[in-house]
Design a protein around this motif. Structure first.
Motif, PDB file in Angstrom:
ATOM      1  N   TYR A 164      19.794   1.493   0.224  1.00  0.00           N
ATOM      2  CA  TYR A 164      18.863   1.613  -0.896  1.00  0.00           C
ATOM      3  C   TYR A 164      17.457   2.036  -0.459  1.00  0.00           C
ATOM      4  O   TYR A 164      16.575   2.209  -1.301  1.00  0.00           O
ATOM      5  N   LYS A 165      17.215   2.214   0.841  1.00  0.00           N
ATOM      6  CA  LYS A 165      15.868   2.532   1.331  1.00  0.00           C
ATOM      7  C   LYS A 165      15.368   3.877   0.813  1.00  0.00           C
ATOM      8  O   LYS A 165      14.221   4.007   0.376  1.00  0.00           O
ATOM      9  N   LEU A 166      16.204   4.913   0.886  1.00  0.00           N
ATOM     10  CA  LEU A 166      15.776   6.261   0.494  1.00  0.00           C
ATOM     11  C   LEU A 166      15.408   6.309  -0.991  1.00  0.00           C
ATOM     12  O   LEU A 166      14.381   6.880  -1.372  1.00  0.00           O
ATOM     13  N   GLU A 167      16.247   5.684  -1.831  1.00  0.00           N
ATOM     14  CA  GLU A 167      15.990   5.674  -3.270  1.00  0.00           C
ATOM     15  C   GLU A 167      14.712   4.896  -3.585  1.00  0.00           C
ATOM     16  O   GLU A 167      13.897   5.306  -4.411  1.00  0.00           O
ATOM     17  N   TYR A 168      14.533   3.770  -2.910  1.00  0.00           N
ATOM     18  CA  TYR A 168      13.336   2.946  -3.120  1.00  0.00           C
ATOM     19  C   TYR A 168      12.066   3.724  -2.740  1.00  0.00           C
ATOM     20  O   TYR A 168      11.072   3.705  -3.453  1.00  0.00           O
ATOM     21  N   GLN A 169      12.132   4.457  -1.602  1.00  0.00           N
ATOM     22  CA  GLN A 169      10.975   5.222  -1.146  1.00  0.00           C
ATOM     23  C   GLN A 169      10.623   6.324  -2.151  1.00  0.00           C
ATOM     24  O   GLN A 169       9.448   6.599  -2.402  1.00  0.00           O
ATOM     25  N   LYS A 170      11.652   6.960  -2.726  1.00  0.00           N
ATOM     26  CA  LYS A 170      11.415   8.012  -3.715  1.00  0.00           C
ATOM     27  C   LYS A 170      10.698   7.439  -4.936  1.00  0.00           C
ATOM     28  O   LYS A 170       9.715   8.020  -5.415  1.00  0.00           O
ATOM     29  N   SER A 179       8.880   4.719  -5.029  1.00  0.00           N
ATOM     30  CA  SER A 179       7.562   4.263  -4.608  1.00  0.00           C
ATOM     31  C   SER A 179       6.571   5.424  -4.553  1.00  0.00           C
ATOM     32  O   SER A 179       5.404   5.275  -4.934  1.00  0.00           O
ATOM     33  N   ASN A 180       7.027   6.597  -4.101  1.00  0.00           N
ATOM     34  CA  ASN A 180       6.150   7.780  -4.053  1.00  0.00           C
ATOM     35  C   ASN A 180       5.697   8.174  -5.451  1.00  0.00           C
ATOM     36  O   ASN A 180       4.564   8.622  -5.648  1.00  0.00           O
ATOM     37  N   LEU A 181       6.577   8.033  -6.450  1.00  0.00           N
ATOM     38  CA  LEU A 181       6.214   8.369  -7.826  1.00  0.00           C
ATOM     39  C   LEU A 181       5.100   7.453  -8.332  1.00  0.00           C
ATOM     40  O   LEU A 181       4.251   7.876  -9.123  1.00  0.00           O
ATOM     41  N   VAL A 182       5.109   6.201  -7.885  1.00  0.00           N
ATOM     42  CA  VAL A 182       4.064   5.264  -8.309  1.00  0.00           C
ATOM     43  C   VAL A 182       2.702   5.744  -7.832  1.00  0.00           C
ATOM     44  O   VAL A 182       1.731   5.799  -8.596  1.00  0.00           O
ATOM     45  N   PHE A 183       2.612   6.152  -6.562  1.00  0.00           N
ATOM     46  CA  PHE A 183       1.325   6.546  -5.990  1.00  0.00           C
ATOM     47  C   PHE A 183       0.937   7.966  -6.361  1.00  0.00           C
ATOM     48  O   PHE A 183      -0.244   8.270  -6.530  1.00  0.00           O
ATOM     49  N   ASP A 217       0.832  -1.203   0.000  1.00  0.00           N
ATOM     50  CA  ASP A 217       0.000   0.000   0.000  1.00  0.00           C
ATOM     51  C   ASP A 217       0.867   1.254   0.000  1.00  0.00           C
ATOM     52  O   ASP A 217       2.109   1.181  -0.033  1.00  0.00           O
ATOM     53  N   ARG A 218       0.211   2.436   0.050  1.00  0.00           N
ATOM     54  CA  ARG A 218       0.921   3.722  -0.039  1.00  0.00           C
ATOM     55  C   ARG A 218       1.942   3.887   1.084  1.00  0.00           C
ATOM     56  O   ARG A 218       2.971   4.539   0.900  1.00  0.00           O
ATOM     57  N   ASN A 219       1.662   3.309   2.248  1.00  0.00           N
ATOM     58  CA  ASN A 219       2.557   3.467   3.389  1.00  0.00           C
ATOM     59  C   ASN A 219       3.662   2.417   3.425  1.00  0.00           C
ATOM     60  O   ASN A 219       4.430   2.368   4.391  1.00  0.00           O
ATOM     61  N   GLY A 220       3.733   1.582   2.369  1.00  0.00           N
ATOM     62  CA  GLY A 220       4.789   0.580   2.302  1.00  0.00           C
ATOM     63  C   GLY A 220       4.437  -0.716   3.006  1.00  0.00           C
ATOM     64  O   GLY A 220       5.312  -1.590   3.140  1.00  0.00           O
ATOM     65  N   VAL A 246       7.947  -2.387 -10.443  1.00  0.00           N
ATOM     66  CA  VAL A 246       6.779  -1.965  -9.658  1.00  0.00           C
ATOM     67  C   VAL A 246       5.846  -1.148 -10.543  1.00  0.00           C
ATOM     68  O   VAL A 246       6.279  -0.224 -11.236  1.00  0.00           O
ATOM     69  N   VAL A 247       4.542  -1.478 -10.520  1.00  0.00           N
ATOM     70  CA  VAL A 247       3.524  -0.766 -11.301  1.00  0.00           C
ATOM     71  C   VAL A 247       2.363  -0.412 -10.374  1.00  0.00           C
ATOM     72  O   VAL A 247       2.150  -1.073  -9.345  1.00  0.00           O
TER      73      VAL A 247
END
Length: 848
Positions: free
Chosen positions: A555-561, A563-567, A518-521, A593-594
């Protein structure tokens, strides 16, 4: 409508009365803009009324500002008190008497020209006889009064007739006796305060002998006569004018009050449609300020999309338009429907009324919709509508209901028994029992879902809903409802369930990790392959946990960035990163991720397909390590090669050069010792000396090509300039080298690498390009040395650039990499090679 008729009747009566007055009458608004001019004013002011309507009098009559009239007018408006004065207007060379009557909404001016009277009242009369004739024959009441005693000294016939006193009565009276009691003290104060005043004009109340009160416009001139001060007084009866003015003022006040209290927009425009007066409702409707609206022509408000108003507007200006419905353009290009009418006033102005009919049109439309709603509902809906009269045991079906059961509308006579026969035998008892229970309950609703036989012999699934109407005893008398075809929905639900089962099977057996986040990971779902990848024993260990706890910290910060673009933007992404399994094992994974959307298009979660790429990553790392080792080896070999070339170049130059020089010396000695008569031997020796010279040149050339001494002795810039000149001499290709840098002690390996790339580039140009011109440059920019070589040849095709056989280009690329830089090759019209190398220099200067 009665109020409007009253306004119009009052306006016509006042206008006719004002048109008969032989004084100039002008009405101004609060901004001193002319809104009314009577016919006499057009003569006395030497301007046509149409020319000054809607304009400021101080713009039309130059020189009035800051003069006596201007000052008194402003004072009258601020104090709301009547003012009377005489003033001279130089442009007309005339004297005027001004009566100023202010009101809360404007000012009324009554203007008389008194130029002739000014001349007549000059104290230097030709003779007393002439004065007596003028005094007695004057049709306006006149008298002479003693300033000290206020007794009448003389009175003319016009005064006797107008006031009703005999001459003897007048001459026995004081001036105070014609004053009404309420103005007596005011008059005495005036006499006291104007004892030394020579000229005066003003309006006073006078009382005739019969007790009637009149308004008199008084003009007097104080003179010395028979050793005493007397005042020659002219009294003009202005009662009718004052009453007319008061009626006009009251009419204007009533009209203004009606204007402001009206809920409709009301305006007054001149003959061309320019706004003169507007009420507050007009401001609210049109959306403009009062100044904006008064500066507009009413036609501008009806110019929709640039289209000019048609014939109706001309009729409106003529006052022949009754109520007409039009589109009005308010401020901000907002369009609203209005109903308007226009009436022409006696002075030519237009009184317009505009009524917003948006709400009325909406109400009318709603009424039409209400009246037609049932028919529209039948036409628009796919549901079948039905009605059953339980008292007469009759039923009615809509055309749609016939079509839902695949019958032609009206093809059969519908009744309750026939409809019951269409219900599937397995559903009949349940449906009919449900109807009975609905009748017995207090609820007005009944609904059910069952199968119905259609005309083609097939059964469809339908949802029926009914509303029960009851009489005053609570007994059901009518059942009204709808029938909805669920057949396709049921089939869709079955297909969807089958599809979901198939998809779930695929997900469960997919060898790659599949998860929903979900949006909150928070992990919502993960397939068995995913659980195996992160070494989880069951789904309870991960469901509800944040996906970030599996991702390596780097890699957490890059992954979160991502992920935010997806939502936020619905953008998919692919990312390689390291994870730490539940047992502590580190793995490299690639995740695609889609976004996942609901039926409304809202992104509710992300779908990630993740595969383990640890083996590939390890192979890549080993390959990178091997490439690095090969690069170091290549660098070492190049260094050894350069050192070897330097050594060989030095040995060839020093050893072989010295030996050839010694040999040339010996041959020269031998030639001198040979007898001159032996020509053949002399020629042979000469050829040998020439051969030695050529060999020396060859040795020098080979030595220079192996390692140009100028690179070590004079530096990189000098070496590049020398190489450019040598290339031009050897090939005939015009070569232009430019730089703004002075020679600095660059690191030897860097200088050698840059020189070799330049040398190899020129060699390739000579062999392959067919160029006739070469331009090259060396600059310093942002801590980098940039070497650019461009030619006008036929270029290099992409296939050749990618070919592994182009060893020269590969060697140049490798040299650039070893220097920590990069090499770009562009080929279009000719070829351009750009070498960028990070380098630090000392004592760098820029040449002028």
């Amino acid at each position: 409508m009665n109020e409007q008729a009253g306004i119009q009747n009052s306006g016509i009566s006042v206008a006719e009365m004002l048109d008969r007055i032989n004084d100039a009458i002008i009405s101004l608004n609060m901004d001193d803009v002319c809104i009314y001019v009577n016919p006499f004013a057009q003569n006395i002011l030497e301007k046509r009324g149409i020319n000054i309507l809607g304009k400021s009098i101080f713009d039309e009559f130059q020189g009035l500002v800051n003069q006596k009239f201007f000052i008194e007018l402003q004072k009258s408006k601020s104090e709301q008190s009547n003012v009377f004065l005489e003033d001279y207007y130089p442009p007309f060379n005339k004297w005027y008497h001004f009566s100023i009557y202010p009101s809360p909404t404007g000012t009324t001016l009554i203007i008389k020209e008194i130029t002739n009277r000014k001349k007549e009242w000059n104290p230097d009369f030709e003779s007393n006889k002439k004065y007596q004739i003028l005094f007695e024959m004057n049709p306006v009441p006149m008298w002479t009064v003693d300033v000290e005693s206020l007794r009448y000294i003389d009175v003319n016939t016009a005064a006797i007739k107008h006031y009703g006193y005999t001459r003897e009565e007048f001459l026995s009276m004081r001036a105070t006796e014609i004053r009404p009691p309420e103005e007596l003290q005011k008059y005495l104060d005036h006499v006291k305060n104007t004892n030394d005043q020579e000229h005066y004009s003003g309006v006073w109340k006078h009382q005739k002998k019969d007790g009637s009160i009149i308004f008199a416009e008084i003009h007097y001139h104080t003179i010395e006569f028979n050793n005493r001060r007397v005042r020659n007084v002219l009294a003009i009866d202005v009662t009718e004018e004052i009453i007319a003015k008061r009626k006009l003022l009251n009419s204007e006040l009533r009209f203004q009050a009606l204007l402001e209290s009206s809920e409709h927009a009301i305006f007054i425009a001149d003959e061309t449609g320019n706004n003169i007066e507007v009420n507050s409702s007009a401001l609210a409707l049109f959306g403009y300020s009062e100044d904006e609206l008064k500066g507009m022509n009413i036609k501008e408000l009806f110019e929709i999309n640039g289209k000019k108003p048609d014939q109706w507007f001309d009729n409106f200006l003529k006052g022949t338009t009754n109520f007409s419905t039009k589109q009005l353009k308010c401020k901000g290009d907002i369009q609203i429907p209005v109903e308007m009418s226009g009436t022409q006033l006696p002075d030519g102005r237009i009184l317009g009324t505009v009524r917003d009919i948006s709400e009325r049109l909406r109400n009318e439309a709603e009424i039409r919709k209400t009246n037609e709603r049932f028919q529209y509902a039948l036409m628009a809906t796919n549901d079948g509508v039905w009605e059953v009269d339980l008292e007469e045991w009759k039923s009615w079906w809509s055309d749609n209901l016939f079509k839902l059961l695949k019958y032609e509308p009206g093809s059969i006579e519908m009744n309750i028994n026939f409809f019951q026969s269409l219900i599937h035998p397995d559903d009949t008892i349940r449906v009919m029992s449900g109807v009975v229970k609905a009748f017995e309950s207090e609820s007005p609703y009944w609904s059910d879902e069952f199968r119905i036989l259609r005309s083609d012999g097939t059964y469809g699934v339908y949802y029926i809903r009914g509303f029960i109407l009851r009489n005053e005893l609570g007994l059901p008398v009518k059942l009204i409802g709808t029938l909805f075809d669920l057949t396709s929905i049921k089939k869709y639900q079955e297909d969807l369930a089958e599809s979901e089962n198939r998809l779930r099977t695929i997900v469960q057996t997919e060898p790659e990790c599949i998860k929903l986040v979900d949006r909150n990971g928070i992990i919502l779902e993960m397939n068995p392959a995913g659980l195996e990848m992160i070494e989880a024993k069951n789904s309870e260990q991960v469901i509800g946990k944040n996906v970030l706890y599996l991702i390596h910290d780097a890699y957490k910060l890059e992954y979160q960035k991502f992920s935010n673009l997806v939502f936020d933007e619905g953008r998919p992404f692919k990312y390689e990163f390291e994870i730490t399994t539940l047992t502590g094992t580190n793995r490299w994974v690639e995740s695609h991720v889609v976004p996942m959307r609901n039926s409304s298009g809202e992104i509710i979660s992300s779908l990630a397909i993740t595969r383990d790429i640890s083996i590939q990553k390890n192979a890549q790392q080993e390959m990178s390590l091997m490439n690095e080792q090969l690069r170091l080896l290549s660098s070492h070999l190049l260094k050894v090669r350069e050192e070897e070339r330097t050594k060989i170049s030095r040995e060839i130059h020093d050893e072989l050069g010295q030996q050839l020089t010694s040999l040339k010396i010996d041959l020269s000695w031998l030639r001198r010792k040979l007898p001159k008569e032996i020509d053949q031997l002399d020629s042979k020796v000469e050829n040998m000396i020439t051969l030695v010279d050529d060999t020396v040149k060859t040795v020098r050339r080979i030595s220079t090509e192996l390692r140009p001494g100028i690179l070590d002795d004079l530096g990189l810039v000098a070496a590049l300039e020398w190489q450019s000149q040598e290339f031009q001499k050897r090939t005939g290709i015009h070569t232009d080298f430019s730089t703004s840098l002075a020679d600095d002690p660059y690191e030897k390996a860097t200088a050698t690498g840059i020189f070799r790339v330049y040398q190899e580039s020129l060699t390739n140009i000579a062999r392959h390009s067919g160029a006739s011109n070469v331009n090259s440059s060396l600059i310093r920019k942002h801590g980098n040395i940039i070497l650019t070589i461009s030619d006008n040849g036929h270029g290099i095709d992409k296939k050749t650039l990618k070919s592994p056989k182009t060893l020269g280009l590969l060697g140049m690329q490798e040299r650039a990499t070893m220097m920590g830089g990069n090499l770009q090759i562009k080929s279009n019209d000719g070829t351009q090679i750009v070498l960028t190398v990070p380098v630090q220099t000392r004592n760098e200067t820029v040449l002028p």
